[in-house]
Design a protein around this motif. Structure first.
Motif, mmCIF file in Angstrom:
data_model
loop_
_atom_site.group_PDB
_atom_site.id
_atom_site.type_symbol
_atom_site.label_atom_id
_atom_site.label_comp_id
_atom_site.label_asym_id
_atom_site.label_seq_id
_atom_site.Cartn_x
_atom_site.Cartn_y
_atom_site.Cartn_z
ATOM 1 N N LYS A 135 7.973 -8.852 1.360
ATOM 2 C CA LYS A 135 8.656 -10.105 1.763
ATOM 3 C C LYS A 135 7.694 -10.793 2.572
ATOM 4 C CE LYS A 135 12.703 -6.965 1.676
ATOM 5 N NZ LYS A 135 13.615 -6.645 2.471
ATOM 6 N N GLY A 136 6.707 -10.430 2.968
ATOM 7 C CA GLY A 136 5.565 -11.336 3.746
ATOM 8 C C GLY A 136 5.231 -10.536 4.951
ATOM 9 N N GLY A 137 4.561 -11.235 5.911
ATOM 10 C CA GLY A 137 4.093 -10.570 6.984
ATOM 11 C C GLY A 137 2.749 -9.769 6.946
ATOM 12 N N TYR A 182 4.171 -2.986 11.889
ATOM 13 C CA TYR A 182 4.402 -4.217 11.102
ATOM 14 C C TYR A 182 4.930 -5.344 11.598
ATOM 15 C CZ TYR A 182 6.828 -7.087 7.673
ATOM 16 O OH TYR A 182 7.176 -8.123 6.803
ATOM 17 N N PHE A 183 4.297 -6.603 11.341
ATOM 18 C CA PHE A 183 4.557 -7.879 12.234
ATOM 19 C C PHE A 183 5.173 -8.799 10.762
ATOM 20 C CE2 PHE A 183 1.379 -6.128 15.003
ATOM 21 C CZ PHE A 183 2.079 -6.466 16.045
ATOM 22 N N GLU A 184 6.453 -9.313 11.076
ATOM 23 C CA GLU A 184 6.580 -10.294 10.088
ATOM 24 C C GLU A 184 5.884 -11.531 9.821
ATOM 25 O OE1 GLU A 184 10.712 -11.096 11.546
ATOM 26 O OE2 GLU A 184 11.226 -8.965 11.101
ATOM 27 N N SER A 185 4.819 -11.736 10.783
ATOM 28 C CA SER A 185 4.156 -12.984 10.812
ATOM 29 C C SER A 185 2.786 -12.362 10.503
ATOM 30 C CB SER A 185 4.344 -13.944 11.769
ATOM 31 O OG SER A 185 3.158 -14.751 11.890
ATOM 32 N N LYS A 217 5.057 3.760 2.799
ATOM 33 C CA LYS A 217 6.108 3.103 1.741
ATOM 34 C C LYS A 217 7.033 2.168 2.331
ATOM 35 C CE LYS A 217 6.099 7.027 -1.425
ATOM 36 N NZ LYS A 217 6.926 8.244 -1.793
ATOM 37 N N ALA A 218 7.607 2.346 3.731
ATOM 38 C CA ALA A 218 8.474 1.387 4.243
ATOM 39 C C ALA A 218 7.686 0.206 4.642
ATOM 40 C CB ALA A 218 8.914 1.987 5.683
ATOM 41 N N TYR A 219 6.419 0.313 5.058
ATOM 42 C CA TYR A 219 5.842 -0.989 5.463
ATOM 43 C C TYR A 219 5.269 -1.672 4.115
ATOM 44 C CZ TYR A 219 4.029 0.856 9.929
ATOM 45 O OH TYR A 219 3.951 1.149 11.111
ATOM 46 N N GLN A 220 5.069 -0.862 3.045
ATOM 47 C CA GLN A 220 4.813 -1.532 1.578
ATOM 48 C C GLN A 220 6.128 -2.439 1.322
ATOM 49 O OE1 GLN A 220 4.190 0.639 -1.944
ATOM 50 N NE2 GLN A 220 2.902 -0.743 -2.605
ATOM 51 N N ALA A 221 7.241 -1.770 1.483
ATOM 52 C CA ALA A 221 8.483 -2.722 1.078
ATOM 53 C C ALA A 221 8.739 -3.953 1.945
ATOM 54 C CB ALA A 221 9.830 -1.696 1.238
ATOM 55 N N LYS A 222 8.351 -3.799 3.224
ATOM 56 C CA LYS A 222 8.285 -4.895 4.216
ATOM 57 C C LYS A 222 7.429 -6.022 3.647
ATOM 58 C CE LYS A 222 11.387 -4.200 7.831
ATOM 59 N NZ LYS A 222 12.430 -5.019 8.464
ATOM 60 N N LEU A 223 6.216 -5.462 3.341
ATOM 61 C CA LEU A 223 4.946 -6.503 3.080
ATOM 62 C C LEU A 223 5.427 -7.167 1.887
ATOM 63 C CD1 LEU A 223 2.541 -7.213 4.675
ATOM 64 C CD2 LEU A 223 1.315 -5.444 3.199
ATOM 65 N N ASP A 250 -12.541 -0.496 14.118
ATOM 66 C CA ASP A 250 -11.388 0.185 14.436
ATOM 67 C C ASP A 250 -10.115 -0.541 14.217
ATOM 68 O OD1 ASP A 250 -12.876 2.542 14.974
ATOM 69 O OD2 ASP A 250 -12.789 2.451 17.076
ATOM 70 N N LEU A 251 -10.199 -1.644 13.860
ATOM 71 C CA LEU A 251 -8.772 -2.596 13.877
ATOM 72 C C LEU A 251 -8.885 -3.166 12.334
ATOM 73 C CD1 LEU A 251 -9.618 -4.562 17.053
ATOM 74 C CD2 LEU A 251 -8.123 -2.722 17.046
ATOM 75 N N LYS A 252 -7.629 -2.906 11.650
ATOM 76 C CA LYS A 252 -7.334 -3.841 10.491
ATOM 77 C C LYS A 252 -6.123 -4.231 10.374
ATOM 78 C CE LYS A 252 -10.079 -0.021 8.028
ATOM 79 N NZ LYS A 252 -10.215 0.886 7.193
ATOM 80 N N VAL A 253 -6.148 -5.424 9.381
ATOM 81 C CA VAL A 253 -4.907 -6.009 9.092
ATOM 82 C C VAL A 253 -4.971 -6.117 7.663
ATOM 83 C CG1 VAL A 253 -3.381 -8.187 9.137
ATOM 84 C CG2 VAL A 253 -4.951 -7.447 11.366
ATOM 85 N N PHE A 254 -3.537 -5.503 7.293
ATOM 86 C CA PHE A 254 -3.339 -5.379 5.844
ATOM 87 C C PHE A 254 -2.485 -6.471 5.362
ATOM 88 C CE2 PHE A 254 -4.471 -1.233 7.025
ATOM 89 C CZ PHE A 254 -5.505 -0.819 6.162
ATOM 90 N N LYS A 255 -2.758 -7.279 4.255
ATOM 91 C CA LYS A 255 -1.946 -8.448 4.030
ATOM 92 C C LYS A 255 -1.397 -8.380 2.834
ATOM 93 C CE LYS A 255 -5.525 -11.155 6.630
ATOM 94 N NZ LYS A 255 -6.559 -12.087 6.362
ATOM 95 N N ARG A 256 -1.753 -7.632 1.883
ATOM 96 C CA ARG A 256 -1.316 -7.472 0.387
ATOM 97 C C ARG A 256 -0.387 -6.235 0.300
ATOM 98 N NH1 ARG A 256 -6.644 -7.324 -1.503
ATOM 99 N NH2 ARG A 256 -5.610 -5.534 -2.533
ATOM 100 N N SER A 257 0.462 -6.016 -0.580
ATOM 101 C CA SER A 257 1.148 -4.777 -0.735
ATOM 102 C C SER A 257 0.666 -3.990 -1.908
ATOM 103 C CB SER A 257 2.858 -5.245 -0.951
ATOM 104 O OG SER A 257 2.784 -5.844 -2.091
ATOM 105 N N ASP A 258 -0.068 -4.617 -2.546
ATOM 106 C CA ASP A 258 -0.666 -3.903 -3.746
ATOM 107 C C ASP A 258 -1.474 -2.605 -2.938
ATOM 108 O OD1 ASP A 258 -0.019 -6.348 -5.054
ATOM 109 O OD2 ASP A 258 -1.935 -7.111 -5.148
ATOM 110 N N ASP A 259 -1.228 -1.592 -3.735
ATOM 111 C CA ASP A 259 -1.872 -0.256 -3.455
ATOM 112 C C ASP A 259 -1.995 0.115 -2.026
ATOM 113 O OD1 ASP A 259 -4.131 -2.051 -2.811
ATOM 114 O OD2 ASP A 259 -5.431 -0.346 -3.518
#
Length: 120
Positions: free
Chosen positions: A64-66, A8-11, A56-62, A31-40
């Motif tokens: 707030k952004g990042g 997880y990255f804050e930015s 689930k922890a990533y979704q909670a952080k996401l 082989d590389l992905k960046v997820f920007k939305r917390s939906d699903d």
């Protein structure tokens, strides 16, 4: 064996910079992905074989952004997992504590590894 590495990255910019750096080091773009939305996000990450608690922890952080970064470290390029770990550390991935952020995935039977295109 494939190693799945997530962070997880804050930015969002940092996650995208890691993706670009690894593509420059000859990681296959698929082989590389960046997820920007917390939906699903949990469903999408669990579908990629990420531990559910980590997703689930990533979704909670996401919320707030990042962004969440995911890399499939296979045999290509050589030392892919080590390269991915170095890049995410250099970019300053957030510390997620005791969560499992790296998972080994068995490759499906029938997939063969070829280092040279013209050699069996």
């Amino acid at each position: 064996m494939t190693q799945l590495i997530t962070r997880y990255f804050e930015s969002e910019d940092k996650a995208l910079a890691v993706k670009r750096a690894l593509q420059f080091q000859k990681f296959p773009p698929t082989d590389l992905k960046v997820f920007k939305r917390s939906d699903d996000l949990v469903d999408r990450l669990v579908g990629e074989k990420v531990e559910e608690a980590t997703a689930k922890a990533y979704q909670a952080k996401l919320k707030k952004g990042g962004a969440v970064f995911l890399a499939r470290a296979t045999y290509r390029p050589l030392g892919a997992a080590k390269l991915a770990r170095a890049e995410v550390a250099l970019a300053g991935a957030a510390d997620m504590g005791e969560l499992i952020e790296e998972v080994y995935i068995k490759d499906r039977p029938g997939e063969t590894v070829r280092i040279f295109n013209d050699h069996p």
